[in-house]
Scaffold this motif. Structure first.
Motif: not given
Length: 145
Positions: A25-40
């Protein structure tokens, strides 16, 4: 105190499918990641929080959509949101050509809930179900010459 809108976050069942839909549709991916841990765990309020995430941005850079696919805990399937339910409702996009946007959405198996409406000769708009049942509104401004 200053405040600025940052993004809308949406949990999806298949991150790659959702990214494909929104980038088509026209959006752009500006970042990808996997998150986990105490902070998450602390930030989200879930023990063992582990997710794949992607941040997408509209072409002008003002709007962002954060998509996340839970790896743990298991995602809980819910009934798709109805347009009149209280709570998180839909994500809306202005498009230059609603027919072109709907043709792109159709390649992902996504079609208007009922049809395309015209609001007071100002907008053509519709709601459709995107990936994971997300309600998406597409609106095209009608130009008065």
């Amino acid at each position: 105190m200053g405040i600025r809108f940052e993004n809308v976050g949406i949990a999806v069942r298949d991150l790659d499918e959702a990214i494909s839909f929104f980038t088509d549709l026209g959006l752009t991916v500006v970042g990808r990641d996997t998150v986990s841990g105490d902070w998450a765990d602390t930030a989200v309020g879930l023990d063992g929080n582990h997710a794949r995430i992607a941040m997408l941005q509209t072409p002008e850079g003002d709007g962002r959509l954060e998509l996340f696919e839970y790896l743990h805990p298991d995602a809980i399937e819910t009934e798709p949101t109805l347009p009149h339910e209280t709570g998180m409702h839909r994500v809306a996009f202005s498009v230059d050509d609603i027919d072109e946007a709907l043709a792109i959405a159709a390649t992902h198996g996504c079609h208007p809930l009922r049809g395309v409406a015209t609001y007071e000769d100002v907008y053509k708009l519709t709601y459709l179900r995107g990936p994971s049942g997300i309600l998406v509104m597409l609106a095209q401004a009608l130009k008065n010459d």
